[in-house]
Design an enzyme around this catalytic site. Structure first.
Site, PDB file in Angstrom:
ATOM      1  CD  GLU A 243      -3.626  11.270   3.053  1.00 13.67           C
ATOM      2  OE1 GLU A 243      -3.381  10.986   1.856  1.00 13.67           O
ATOM      3  OE2 GLU A 243      -2.981  10.801   4.008  1.00 13.67           O
TER       4      GLU A 243
ATOM      5  CG  HIS B  39      -1.867  10.742  -2.876  1.00 19.53           C
ATOM      6  ND1 HIS B  39      -3.045  11.337  -2.474  1.00 19.53           N
ATOM      7  CD2 HIS B  39      -1.385  10.107  -1.768  1.00 19.53           C
ATOM      8  CE1 HIS B  39      -3.255  11.078  -1.193  1.00 19.53           C
ATOM      9  NE2 HIS B  39      -2.265  10.325  -0.738  1.00 19.53           N
ATOM     10  CD  GLU B  40       1.718   7.859  -1.406  1.00 21.92           C
ATOM     11  OE1 GLU B  40       2.218   8.355  -0.378  1.00 21.92           O
ATOM     12  OE2 GLU B  40       0.595   7.319  -1.405  1.00 21.92           O
TER      13      GLU B  40
ATOM     14  CE1 TYR C   1      -5.700   8.929   2.274  1.00 28.44           C
ATOM     15  CE2 TYR C   1      -6.875   7.670   3.936  1.00 28.44           C
ATOM     16  CZ  TYR C   1      -5.701   8.009   3.299  1.00 28.44           C
ATOM     17  OH  TYR C   1      -4.526   7.423   3.693  1.00 28.44           O
TER      18      TYR C   1
ATOM     19  CG  HIS D 251       1.597  12.369   1.713  1.00 31.25           C
ATOM     20  ND1 HIS D 251       0.676  12.961   2.523  1.00 31.25           N
ATOM     21  CD2 HIS D 251       0.970  11.283   1.174  1.00 31.25           C
ATOM     22  CE1 HIS D 251      -0.466  12.279   2.475  1.00 31.25           C
ATOM     23  NE2 HIS D 251      -0.316  11.258   1.665  1.00 31.25           N
TER      24      HIS D 251
ATOM     25  CG  HIS E 190      -6.515   3.412   5.090  1.00 28.53           C
ATOM     26  ND1 HIS E 190      -6.568   2.793   3.857  1.00 28.53           N
ATOM     27  CD2 HIS E 190      -5.732   4.502   4.929  1.00 28.53           C
ATOM     28  CE1 HIS E 190      -5.859   3.494   2.989  1.00 28.53           C
ATOM     29  NE2 HIS E 190      -5.334   4.528   3.609  1.00 28.53           N
TER      30      HIS E 190
ATOM     31  CG  HIS F 104      -1.986   1.089   1.061  1.00 32.69           C
ATOM     32  ND1 HIS F 104      -3.204   0.878   0.458  1.00 32.69           N
ATOM     33  CD2 HIS F 104      -1.949   2.402   1.379  1.00 32.69           C
ATOM     34  CE1 HIS F 104      -3.883   2.008   0.428  1.00 32.69           C
ATOM     35  NE2 HIS F 104      -3.138   2.959   0.984  1.00 32.69           N
ATOM     36  CB  ALA F 105       1.128   4.076  -2.377  1.00 30.42           C
TER      37      ALA F 105
HETATM   38  O1  X8Z Z   1      -4.145   5.369   1.103  1.00 27.18           O
HETATM   39  C1  X8Z Z   1      -4.136   6.180   0.215  1.00 27.18           C
HETATM   40  C2  X8Z Z   1      -2.818   6.711  -0.346  1.00 27.18           C
HETATM   41  C3  X8Z Z   1      -1.757   6.745   0.684  1.00 27.18           C
HETATM   42  S1  X8Z Z   1      -2.047   7.972   1.881  1.00 27.18           S
HETATM   43  C4  X8Z Z   1      -2.352   5.807  -1.458  1.00 27.18           C
HETATM   44  N1  X8Z Z   1      -5.307   6.616  -0.337  1.00 27.18           N
HETATM   45  C5  X8Z Z   1      -6.605   6.121   0.119  1.00 27.18           C
HETATM   46  C6  X8Z Z   1      -6.807   4.653  -0.230  1.00 27.18           C
HETATM   47  O2  X8Z Z   1      -6.037   4.108  -1.018  1.00 27.18           O
HETATM   48  O3  X8Z Z   1      -7.766   4.053   0.270  1.00 27.18           O
HETATM   49  C7  X8Z Z   1      -5.448   7.626  -1.387  1.00 27.18           C
HETATM   50  C8  X8Z Z   1      -6.916   7.729  -1.662  1.00 27.18           C
HETATM   51  C9  X8Z Z   1      -7.627   6.982  -0.579  1.00 27.18           C
HETATM   52 ZN    ZN Z   2      -1.815   9.892   1.213  1.00 26.61          ZN
END
Ligand code: X8Z
Ligand code: ZN
Length: 628
Positions: free
Chosen positions: A422, A394-395, A532, A398, A522, A364-365
Site C-alpha cells: 500500500e 497509488h494504484e 493502510y 501496486h 474494506h 472502489h479503486a
Molecule cells: O482502498 C484504498 C485504495 C485501494 S488499495 C484506493 N485505500 C484505502 C481506502 O480508500 O480506504 C487507499 C487509502 C486507504
Molecule cells: Zn492500495
C-alpha cells in the site's frame, strides 16, 4: 489493493498475506485433519528434504494457477455485478479455498525438517490460511463474500420525494461522496451521511455468518481466530504486531491531536457552536469524507488566512478537461522517470478507468495482476480531481510492485508485508510537489517556500487525519473476530473506537439494527485494513530514504525524486525482492533501517506541528467569538 498473487486476494485469501515467525508450528486439531478427509500427506515413512521441496514446488504452482483463475472470475464479477458473475466468482474462490486448505494440512508433514531458508519460508506461508473442511461451509463462505462485495458495489441511497414533487434519482456512493466533499450545508451533509449508512444493515446478518465461518477456518489451522491469523502476517507473533501498531500510533498521536483541535476550532467557526462542540468529538458528517478518514476536502475552510496555498490542482485538472487516460499517463510518467518500464499495451486495453453508464461495477479503486507476469490492470472510476490524481499513483504503485517481483517464485510474488504494497504508490505521490507539477507543465507557478504551511496542512489533512482511522478499523475487526464484540454490539463498539481514536461522533442516534462498519468497502469485502496504517508510516520512511539517495538535503515536503534514476534503482531493488525475505530486510534495502518508524512523518510535518500549536493557543483565546 489487489495484486497478482492469490496470496493477496482479499476475500478468501486476504488472510494469507504474510509470514508468522518461522518455526511457530501451528497446532492443528486432530479433528480438523480427520474432518478434512485429507491425509497429512500421501507419502508414507519419514519425510525427506527432497520430498518437501517437490511438494512445495508443486503446491505453489497449482495454487498460483487456481488463484489466477479465481482472480479472473473476481475481475469479471466486480466489472459486471450480477447474480451470475457472483456465483461464478464464489465457485472459483471455493475451489481455491479447497486447495489451499488441503495444502496447508499436507504441509504439516514437513514441519520438523531442516529445510533451506526459502523453502522453510514458503512452508510457513502455505500454512497461513483458512482451512474449512466442510464443503458446505466453504461454499457458504465464498457466496457470502461475493454477495457482500456485490451488495456494497451496487448500494444506493434513494432520497424520499418531497410532498408533491417527483421522486429524486437514487444516488450511488460516488455522488454522495461528492456532496460530502463540497457542500457546507450541515443538514444536507447529515442527510447523505445517514442515507449511505442506512444501506449496510442489509448485509449485517451475512457479515455475522461470514465471521463465524471465517473463524472456524482459522481455528482449524490453530489460530485463535481470524484476527489472530491476520496479525500473524508480519514476520512476528500476533501479540508483537499489536504492540507495533500501538507503538507507532503513540508516536504520531500528538501530531493528530494538534490537527484535530485546530480542525474543531475552524469547523466551529464555520458551522457555529450549536453544530460543533468546543471539546470532545467532531460530528463525523462535517469532515468532508464518508468515513471521516481524510479531511483534505475541508482545506478551503481550514487554510491559513495569510498564506498562499498554491494552485488548486482539482480546478486545474477540471479546467483542462484532463481525462482518465491522461491522469493515468501522468502517473505512469512518474514511474518511467525513475527508470521503470512503460505499462504494457494490455494495461490500456483491459483496464477500467471510467465509470460505465450502463452497468453496475465496484468503483472502489483497485489494482490487479491477472497472469503473474504482465497482464496488470486498474479498475477505478477516475474523475479529474487532486484526490484521484493521487489515487491513480497509488494504484500504479501496486502494479509496479507486481511487475518488479514477477520473476520471484509464486509464494514470493507479494509485498514484503501488505503495508509495503500500500505504501509504494503513496511514496511516489509524496513527490508530487509544486515544483514537480510546474516541471510537467500542469501548473505555472511555484509558491515560495515561506508559504509552505498551506500545502503542509493540505497533506496533513489527508495523511495525518487518516492515522486513527487506519488503526481503528482493524481494532474493531480484531474484537469482532475475537468474539469480544457480538453482532448486537457492532455499532456500539465501532463508535466507541471512532470516538476514542478519531475523536468523531455519529451524526444521529444509532439505529437498532445498524451496521456502520459495513458502510466501509474494506469491511464489506473483508479486506484487512492495518496495512493502510502501516503504509502511512512507511511511505514517509521510504520518501525520506529516496530523497537522501537522490542527494537531497532540504525540507522533506519540497523533495521530489521525479527523474532520479538513482533513487528509482534503490526502490526497484526492494520491489524486486517481493516477499522472499522477512520485511525488515526489504525495509533495510531502501532505508538502511529495520524498524518501522514514524519519525520521518514527524520530521515532514514538524513546521506544521509548531504552527498548529500556535494557532490552537490563539484560537483558544478567541473561541468566544465563534458564531453562537
Ligand atoms: O482502498 C484504498 C485504495 C485501494 S488499495 C484506493 N485505500 C484505502 C481506502 O480508500 O480506504 C487507499 C487509502 C486507504
Ligand atoms: Zn492500495
Amino acid at each position: 489493493m489487489k495484486t497478482n498473487h492469490p496470496m493477496t486476494r482479499r476475500t478468501l485469501v486476504a488472510t494469507l498475506v504474510a509470514a508468522a515467525c518461522a518455526g511457530s508450528a501451528l497446532a492443528l486439531p486432530a479433528s480438523a485433519a480427520a474432518a478434512a478427509k485429507v491425509s497429512p500427506a500421501k507419502a508414507q515413512g519419514k519425510p525427506t528434504v527432497a520430498e518437501a521441496e517437490r511438494f512445495i514446488k508443486d503446491a505453489e504452482e497449482k495454487l498460483e494457477q487456481l488463484g489466477l483463475d479465481a482472480q479472473r472470475a473476481e475481475w469479471v464479477a466486480e466489472n459486471f455485478i450480477t447474480i451470475d458473475t457472483q456465483s461464478i466468482t464464489a465457485q472459483a474462490n471455493e475451489g481455491y479455498l479447497t486447495l489451499s486448505g488441503e495444502t496447508a494440512l499436507k504441509a504439516r508433514r514437513y514441519k520438523d525438517l531442516k529445510l533451506p531458508e526459502a523453502s522453510a519460508r514458503k512452508l510457513m506461508l502455505l500454512q497461513q490460511t483458512l482451512m474449512l473442511p466442510d464443503a458446505q461451509d466453504r461454499g457458504a463462505y465464498a457466496r457470502l463474500a461475493a454477495g457482500m462485495t456485490g451488495a456494497y458495489g451496487s448500494a444506493k441511497y434513494c432520497p424520499a420525494a418531497a410532498a408533491g414533487a417527483a421522486k429524486p434519482a437514487c444516488m450511488p456512493l460516488g455522488e454522495l461522496e461528492k456532496v460530502l466533499a463540497t457542500s457546507h450545508d450541515p443538514n444536507r451533509l447529515k442527510e447523505v451521511w445517514l442515507g449511505w449508512h442506512a444501506q449496510s444493515p442489509a448485509y449485517k446478518a451475512d457479515y455475522a455468518k461470514y465471521v463465524e465461518l471465517s473463524n472456524k477456518g482459522a481455528r482449524a489451522m490453530g489460530y485463535a481466530d481470524t484476527g489472530a491469523l491476520w496479525r500473524s502476517g508480519y514476520d512476528m507473533s500476533p501479540e508483537a504486531f499489536s504492540s507495533e501498531m500501538e507503538r507507532l500510533w503513540q508516536q504520531v498521536k500528538p501530531l493528530y491531536d494538534s490537527l484535530h483541535t485546530y480542525t474543531r476550532f475552524k469547523l466551529r467557526q464555520a458551522y457555529g457552536a450549536s453544530v460543533v462542540p468546543a471539546s470532545g468529538p467532531i460530528p463525523a458528517h462535517l469532515l468532508g469524507n464518508m468515513w471521516a478518514q481524510s479531511w483534505d476536502n475541508l482545506y478551503p475552510l481550514l487554510k491559513p488566512a495569510t498564506k498562499d496555498g498554491g494552485e488548486d490542482l482539482t480546478a486545474l485538472l477540471e479546467e483542462r478537461k484532463t481525462d482518465a487516460v491522461a491522469m493515468t499517463r501522468y502517473a505512469e510518467g512518474f514511474y518511467t522517470s525513475l527508470g521503470m518500464r512503460a505499462l504494457p499495451a494490455t494495461f490500456w486495453d483491459r483496464s477500467l478507468l471510467v465509470k460505465p453508464r450502463d452497468r453496475e461495477v465496484v468503483c472502489h479503486a483497485s489494482a490487479w495482476d491477472l497472469d503473474g507476469k504482465d497482464d496488470v490492470r486498474v479498475k477505478m472510476c477516475i474523475t479529474p480531481t487532486a484526490e484521484d490524481f493521487r489515487v491513480i499513483h497509488h494504484e500504479l504503485g501496486h502494479l509496479y510492485y507486481d511487475l518488479a517481483y514477477s520473476g520471484q517464485s509464486p509464494m514470493f510474488k507479494n509485498g514484503a508485508n501488505d503495508g509495503f504494497h500500500e505504501a509504494i504508490g503513496d511514496t511516489v505521490a509524496l513527490s508530487i510537489t509544486p515544483a514537480y507539477l510546474k516541471q510537467i507543465g500542469l501548473t505555472k507557478t511555484e509558491p515560495d517556500p515561506s508559504q509552505d504551511i498551506g500545502p503542509l496542512l493540505y497533506t496533513a489533512l489527508q495523511k495525518v487525519a487518516f492515522l486513527p482511522f487506519g488503526y481503528m478499523v482493524d481494532k474493531w475487526r480484531w474484537q469482532v473476530y475475537g468474539g469480544q464484540v457480538k453482532p448486537a454490539d457492532y455499532d456500539k463498539a465501532w463508535w466507541a473506537l471512532k470516538e476514542q481514536y478519531q475523536g468523531v461522533s455519529r451524526p444521529g442516534p444509532m439505529p437498532a439494527d445498524g451496521f456502520d462498519a459495513g458502510a466501509k468497502f474494506h469491511v464489506a469485502s473483508d479486506t484487512p485494513y492495518a496495512r493502510y496504517f502501516l503504509a502511512h508510516v512507511l511511505q514517509f520512511q521510504f520518501h525520506r530514504a529516496l530523497c537522501r539517495e537522490a542527494g537531497y538535503t532540504g525540507p522533506l515536503n519540497r523533495c521530489s525524486v521525479y527523474g532520479n534514476k538513482k533513487a528509482g534503482a534503490r526502490f526497484q531493488q526492494m520491489l524486486a525482492m517481493g516477499k522472499s525475505k522477512p520485511w525488515p530486510e526489504a525495509l533495510k534495502a531502501v532505508t538502511g533501517e529495520d524498524r518501522m518508524d514514524a519519525t520521518a512523518m514527524l520530521d515532514y510535518f514538524a513546521p506544521l506541528k509548531a504552527w498548529l500549536d500556535a494557532q490552537n493557543a490563539e484560537l483558544a483565546k478567541t473561541d468566544a467569538s465563534v458564531k453562537p
